[in-house]
Design a protein around this motif. Sequence first.
Motif, PDB file in Angstrom:
ATOM      1  N   ARG A 246       0.978  -1.260   0.004  1.00 41.31           N
ATOM      2  CA  ARG A 246      -0.006   0.070  -0.058  1.00 41.31           C
ATOM      3  C   ARG A 246       0.838   1.496  -0.010  1.00 41.31           C
ATOM      4  NH1 ARG A 246      -4.680   1.099   4.636  1.00 41.31           N
ATOM      5  NH2 ARG A 246      -4.759   3.262   4.455  1.00 41.31           N
ATOM      6  N   GLN A 247       0.550   2.387  -0.781  1.00 46.23           N
ATOM      7  CA  GLN A 247       1.206   3.423  -0.656  1.00 46.23           C
ATOM      8  C   GLN A 247       1.075   4.404   0.273  1.00 46.23           C
ATOM      9  OE1 GLN A 247       3.374   4.443  -3.148  1.00 46.23           O
ATOM     10  NE2 GLN A 247       4.041   6.354  -2.362  1.00 46.23           N
ATOM     11  N   PRO A 248       1.864   4.771   0.959  1.00 43.57           N
ATOM     12  CA  PRO A 248       1.449   5.626   2.164  1.00 43.57           C
ATOM     13  C   PRO A 248       0.899   7.227   1.875  1.00 43.57           C
ATOM     14  CG  PRO A 248       4.074   5.456   1.734  1.00 43.57           C
ATOM     15  CD  PRO A 248       3.185   4.432   0.967  1.00 43.57           C
ATOM     16  N   ASP A 249       0.111   7.525   2.585  1.00 47.72           N
ATOM     17  CA  ASP A 249      -0.233   8.754   2.310  1.00 47.72           C
ATOM     18  C   ASP A 249       0.733   9.950   1.878  1.00 47.72           C
ATOM     19  OD1 ASP A 249      -3.573   9.223   3.622  1.00 47.72           O
ATOM     20  OD2 ASP A 249      -2.219   7.437   4.006  1.00 47.72           O
ATOM     21  N   ILE A 250       0.409  10.666   1.012  1.00 42.78           N
ATOM     22  CA  ILE A 250       1.673  11.340   0.444  1.00 42.78           C
ATOM     23  C   ILE A 250       2.065  12.524   1.238  1.00 42.78           C
ATOM     24  CG2 ILE A 250       0.115  12.919  -0.642  1.00 42.78           C
ATOM     25  CD1 ILE A 250       1.948  13.340  -2.971  1.00 42.78           C
ATOM     26  N   ILE A 252       2.400  12.038   4.480  1.00 42.75           N
ATOM     27  CA  ILE A 252       2.951  11.266   5.567  1.00 42.75           C
ATOM     28  C   ILE A 252       4.424  10.466   5.146  1.00 42.75           C
ATOM     29  CG2 ILE A 252       2.648   9.779   7.427  1.00 42.75           C
ATOM     30  CD1 ILE A 252       0.937  11.667   7.929  1.00 42.75           C
ATOM     31  N   GLY A 253       4.114   9.954   4.095  1.00 41.46           N
ATOM     32  CA  GLY A 253       5.498   9.211   3.397  1.00 41.46           C
ATOM     33  C   GLY A 253       5.768   8.020   4.430  1.00 41.46           C
ATOM     34  N   PHE A 254       7.024   7.735   4.267  1.00 41.57           N
ATOM     35  CA  PHE A 254       7.521   6.622   5.160  1.00 41.57           C
ATOM     36  C   PHE A 254       8.529   7.162   6.264  1.00 41.57           C
ATOM     37  CE2 PHE A 254       7.280   4.788   0.640  1.00 41.57           C
ATOM     38  CZ  PHE A 254       6.808   3.486   0.850  1.00 41.57           C
ATOM     39  N   PHE A 255       8.414   6.252   7.262  1.00 42.85           N
ATOM     40  CA  PHE A 255       9.541   6.547   8.336  1.00 42.85           C
ATOM     41  C   PHE A 255      10.675   5.773   8.192  1.00 42.85           C
ATOM     42  CE2 PHE A 255       5.186   7.611   9.616  1.00 42.85           C
ATOM     43  CZ  PHE A 255       5.403   8.863  10.581  1.00 42.85           C
ATOM     44  N   TYR A 256      11.646   6.396   8.459  1.00 42.84           N
ATOM     45  CA  TYR A 256      12.933   6.052   7.981  1.00 42.84           C
ATOM     46  C   TYR A 256      13.166   5.035   6.595  1.00 42.84           C
ATOM     47  CZ  TYR A 256      13.354   6.492  12.996  1.00 42.84           C
ATOM     48  OH  TYR A 256      13.477   7.025  14.270  1.00 42.84           O
ATOM     49  N   ASN A 257      12.310   5.910   5.577  1.00 43.58           N
ATOM     50  CA  ASN A 257      12.337   5.120   4.397  1.00 43.58           C
ATOM     51  C   ASN A 257      11.807   3.886   4.298  1.00 43.58           C
ATOM     52  OD1 ASN A 257      13.306   7.644   3.155  1.00 43.58           O
ATOM     53  ND2 ASN A 257      15.550   7.052   3.981  1.00 43.58           N
ATOM     54  N   THR A 258      11.294   3.344   5.238  1.00 44.89           N
ATOM     55  CA  THR A 258      10.976   1.902   5.170  1.00 44.89           C
ATOM     56  C   THR A 258       9.595   1.484   5.785  1.00 44.89           C
ATOM     57  OG1 THR A 258      13.123   1.238   5.676  1.00 44.89           O
ATOM     58  CG2 THR A 258      11.468  -0.407   6.174  1.00 44.89           C
ATOM     59  N   THR A 260       5.552   2.506   7.317  1.00 39.80           N
ATOM     60  CA  THR A 260       4.484   3.264   7.229  1.00 39.80           C
ATOM     61  C   THR A 260       3.798   3.382   8.538  1.00 39.80           C
ATOM     62  OG1 THR A 260       2.762   1.508   6.809  1.00 39.80           O
ATOM     63  CG2 THR A 260       3.922   2.251   4.842  1.00 39.80           C
ATOM     64  N   LEU A 261       3.121   4.641   8.474  1.00 36.42           N
ATOM     65  CA  LEU A 261       2.294   4.979   9.819  1.00 36.42           C
ATOM     66  C   LEU A 261       1.360   3.797  10.060  1.00 36.42           C
ATOM     67  CD1 LEU A 261       1.763   7.106  12.094  1.00 36.42           C
ATOM     68  CD2 LEU A 261       0.214   8.086  10.484  1.00 36.42           C
ATOM     69  N   GLY A 262       0.611   3.233   9.151  1.00 39.74           N
ATOM     70  CA  GLY A 262      -0.287   1.992   9.376  1.00 39.74           C
ATOM     71  C   GLY A 262       0.384   1.056  10.274  1.00 39.74           C
ATOM     72  N   GLN A 263       1.813   0.546   9.881  1.00 40.79           N
ATOM     73  CA  GLN A 263       2.579  -0.455  10.311  1.00 40.79           C
ATOM     74  C   GLN A 263       2.916   0.071  11.864  1.00 40.79           C
ATOM     75  OE1 GLN A 263       5.532  -0.763   7.177  1.00 40.79           O
ATOM     76  NE2 GLN A 263       4.931  -2.601   6.868  1.00 40.79           N
ATOM     77  N   ILE A 264       3.299   1.184  11.905  1.00 40.39           N
ATOM     78  CA  ILE A 264       3.686   1.828  13.423  1.00 40.39           C
ATOM     79  C   ILE A 264       2.370   1.659  14.204  1.00 40.39           C
ATOM     80  CG2 ILE A 264       4.678   3.700  14.541  1.00 40.39           C
ATOM     81  CD1 ILE A 264       6.259   4.264  12.100  1.00 40.39           C
TER      82      ILE A 264
END
Length: 282
Positions: A246-250, A252-258, A260-264
């Motif tokens: 899934r593409q993270p919200d533009i 928000i983007g990635f955390f540590y380039n890896t 997503t906020l949904g995962q966190i």
Amino acid sequence: MNQKYFYTDNINPIILHLGPIKMYWYGLMYYISFLFIYHIIINKNNKILFYHKINKKNLENLLYYGFINTIIGGRLGYEFIYNAKIFFKNPLILFEIWRGGMSFHGGMIGAIIYILYFSKKNNYNFFSITNLIVPLIPIGLGAGRIGNFINGELWGRVTYNIPWAVIFPNSYDEDKLFIKTYPKWKTIFNTYGALPRHPSQIYEFILEGIILFIILNSIKKKNNNNISAIFLINYSLIRIIVEIFRQPDIQIGFFYNTFTLGQILSIPMLLSGIIILYKYNK
């Protein structure tokens, strides 16, 4: 690349117009899921009224107000967590639910707050109520993901090596930024007007809706009192996995380039499920 390999998601999100009133597929999906859940609990499984020692009126209140609090929590969660800058400029966007933008984690917090209130007010055990509700949550999750797909939002990451890749016309602006970083995609972008992506909404519909429903209701048949914990664990794992596509919200983007906020946000859910499962099986 041959265009026949790509499906273009250009479904009209509006079902019909009734004068100034517009009926959206997204809202209809949630309404249908509520009716379905209501029908199952109230009309199809009257044994729960005895098993959970809850009368029909209280059960109806639980469903109605629990649903409302879930919607409120979902909208607030999305706007505060994912869309804060736009929300504070235009707070009324909170009421535009037909545009999409629901945070599951926010909705869950809204539901938990109401269930805590409901349980305390009526002297019910909190987990007795959650164990009643969670086997049916995948119905709402699945319906919501179909609504996301129809709306052409929350799309997946760019891909070209799968035959079911989907062109989402709404991703045009985001795709323009993508090809600045990856110019090799420019030809494809110019050809289709957008880039082919994973239909991650359908992945979530299958995993969060169908598979999770089967898992939870298989456990329910065994009268497993750990079903709330098992829901937390399984949903979290499914969400962590599906976010890979899934593409993270533009904004928000990635955390540590890896990550997503949904995962966190799913990690606290996972840990909570494990703690609850451990506590009640000591």
